[in-house]
Design a protein around this motif. Structure first.
Motif, PDB file in Angstrom:
ATOM      1  N   ALA A  52      25.464   1.808  13.537  1.00  0.00           N
ATOM      2  CA  ALA A  52      26.323   2.744  13.785  1.00  0.00           C
ATOM      3  C   ALA A  52      26.054   3.953  13.193  1.00  0.00           C
ATOM      4  CB  ALA A  52      27.759   2.283  13.271  1.00  0.00           C
ATOM      5  N   GLY A  53      26.714   5.223  13.269  1.00  0.00           N
ATOM      6  CA  GLY A  53      26.571   6.349  12.450  1.00  0.00           C
ATOM      7  C   GLY A  53      25.752   7.470  12.972  1.00  0.00           C
ATOM      8  N   PHE A  54      25.035   7.105  14.294  1.00  0.00           N
ATOM      9  CA  PHE A  54      24.280   8.126  14.888  1.00  0.00           C
ATOM     10  C   PHE A  54      24.917   8.526  16.044  1.00  0.00           C
ATOM     11  CE2 PHE A  54      21.105   5.586  12.889  1.00  0.00           C
ATOM     12  CZ  PHE A  54      20.612   6.317  11.904  1.00  0.00           C
ATOM     13  N   PRO A  61      14.585  13.112  15.968  1.00  0.00           N
ATOM     14  CA  PRO A  61      13.768  11.585  15.918  1.00  0.00           C
ATOM     15  C   PRO A  61      14.488  10.880  16.845  1.00  0.00           C
ATOM     16  CG  PRO A  61      14.241  12.403  13.905  1.00  0.00           C
ATOM     17  CD  PRO A  61      15.089  13.391  14.631  1.00  0.00           C
ATOM     18  N   ALA A  62      13.717   9.717  17.368  1.00  0.00           N
ATOM     19  CA  ALA A  62      14.347   8.721  18.483  1.00  0.00           C
ATOM     20  C   ALA A  62      15.082   7.882  17.646  1.00  0.00           C
ATOM     21  CB  ALA A  62      13.152   8.122  19.194  1.00  0.00           C
ATOM     22  N   ASP A  63      14.707   7.654  16.171  1.00  0.00           N
ATOM     23  CA  ASP A  63      15.572   6.704  15.330  1.00  0.00           C
ATOM     24  C   ASP A  63      16.844   7.083  15.152  1.00  0.00           C
ATOM     25  OD1 ASP A  63      13.086   5.331  15.159  1.00  0.00           O
ATOM     26  OD2 ASP A  63      12.524   6.320  13.307  1.00  0.00           O
ATOM     27  N   GLU A  64      17.039   8.572  15.337  1.00  0.00           N
ATOM     28  CA  GLU A  64      18.543   9.023  14.869  1.00  0.00           C
ATOM     29  C   GLU A  64      19.486   8.983  16.245  1.00  0.00           C
ATOM     30  OE1 GLU A  64      18.306  12.547  13.102  1.00  0.00           O
ATOM     31  OE2 GLU A  64      17.263  11.635  11.118  1.00  0.00           O
ATOM     32  N   ILE A  65      19.120   8.247  17.289  1.00  0.00           N
ATOM     33  CA  ILE A  65      19.748   8.194  18.275  1.00  0.00           C
ATOM     34  C   ILE A  65      20.461   6.939  18.691  1.00  0.00           C
ATOM     35  CG2 ILE A  65      19.812   8.762  21.169  1.00  0.00           C
ATOM     36  CD1 ILE A  65      17.513  10.798  20.328  1.00  0.00           C
ATOM     37  N   THR A  66      21.673   6.965  19.081  1.00  0.00           N
ATOM     38  CA  THR A  66      22.403   5.510  19.598  1.00  0.00           C
ATOM     39  C   THR A  66      22.323   5.817  20.983  1.00  0.00           C
ATOM     40  OG1 THR A  66      23.572   5.558  17.575  1.00  0.00           O
ATOM     41  CG2 THR A  66      24.466   4.192  19.235  1.00  0.00           C
ATOM     42  N   ASP A  67      22.176   4.421  21.561  1.00  0.00           N
ATOM     43  CA  ASP A  67      22.202   4.327  22.862  1.00  0.00           C
ATOM     44  C   ASP A  67      23.524   4.391  23.684  1.00  0.00           C
ATOM     45  OD1 ASP A  67      21.515   3.630  25.488  1.00  0.00           O
ATOM     46  OD2 ASP A  67      21.552   1.418  25.223  1.00  0.00           O
ATOM     47  N   PRO A  68      24.189   5.467  24.346  1.00  0.00           N
ATOM     48  CA  PRO A  68      25.456   5.701  25.013  1.00  0.00           C
ATOM     49  C   PRO A  68      25.758   4.772  26.148  1.00  0.00           C
ATOM     50  CG  PRO A  68      23.822   7.260  25.946  1.00  0.00           C
ATOM     51  CD  PRO A  68      22.915   6.314  25.150  1.00  0.00           C
ATOM     52  N   LEU A  69      24.705   3.835  26.637  1.00  0.00           N
ATOM     53  CA  LEU A  69      25.297   2.945  27.910  1.00  0.00           C
ATOM     54  C   LEU A  69      26.100   1.929  27.348  1.00  0.00           C
ATOM     55  CD1 LEU A  69      24.960   2.378  30.831  1.00  0.00           C
ATOM     56  CD2 LEU A  69      22.974   0.873  30.059  1.00  0.00           C
ATOM     57  N   PRO A  70      25.931   1.217  26.199  1.00  0.00           N
ATOM     58  CA  PRO A  70      27.045   0.378  25.714  1.00  0.00           C
ATOM     59  C   PRO A  70      28.540   0.888  25.532  1.00  0.00           C
ATOM     60  CG  PRO A  70      24.931  -0.219  24.544  1.00  0.00           C
ATOM     61  CD  PRO A  70      24.870   1.262  25.401  1.00  0.00           C
TER      62      PRO A  70
END
Length: 148
Positions: A52-54, A61-70
């Protein structure tokens, strides 16, 4: 334990409690079971989304992105559970108006089919055999298990 593991266990417990309530005969308990199980599924969807938090989609960077599909799946599940809750609440209210209780009765047509099948002597599908009448099979049937 990590927070993700605690949330996953909590989601599993909610789904288990909801499943137990769905198997009851009272429509209000079924309604409570559907609502509890849907909350458990929503919780598991959010656990699967990642940390959480992103922000979803936005981030360098790809590490700071949360998957929006869920998150979209949770919104869809909320709408579906609201519709199911409205349907079950309506059915419970109507059942209480007609019969004075909200328990699901046995199906009359199912009872008729069962009586016809039990009366049919040519069909052995609904006849329960005694242990002596059980065929002795080598596939591990009931007759083999009783002897060991």
């Amino acid at each position: 334990m990590t927070p993700t593991l605690v949330l996953a266990i909590a989601g599993g417990v909610l789904i288990a409690a909801g499943t137990y309530l769905v198997l009851e005969r009272s429509l209000m308990r079924i309604l409570a079971g559907v609502m509890i199980a849907s909350n458990g599924v929503n919780l598991l969807f959010l656990v699967a989304a990642g940390p959480a938090g992103f922000a979803p989609i936005v981030g360098n960077p790809a590490d700071e992105i949360t998957d929006p599909l869920p998150q979209a799946m949770v919104l869809t599940a909320i709408v579906i559970s609201l519709a199911m809750s409205a349907l079950l609440l309506t059915m419970s209210y109507r059942s209480f108006q007609l019969e004075g209780h909200d328990e699901v009765a046995d199906d009359v047509e199912d009872a008729i089919v069962r009586r016809r099948a039990e009366a049919d002597l040519s069909s052995e599908a609904y006849v329960e055999l005694t242990p002596e009448e059980q065929p002795d099979t080598e596939s591990g049937g009931r007759a083999d298990r009783e002897g060991s």
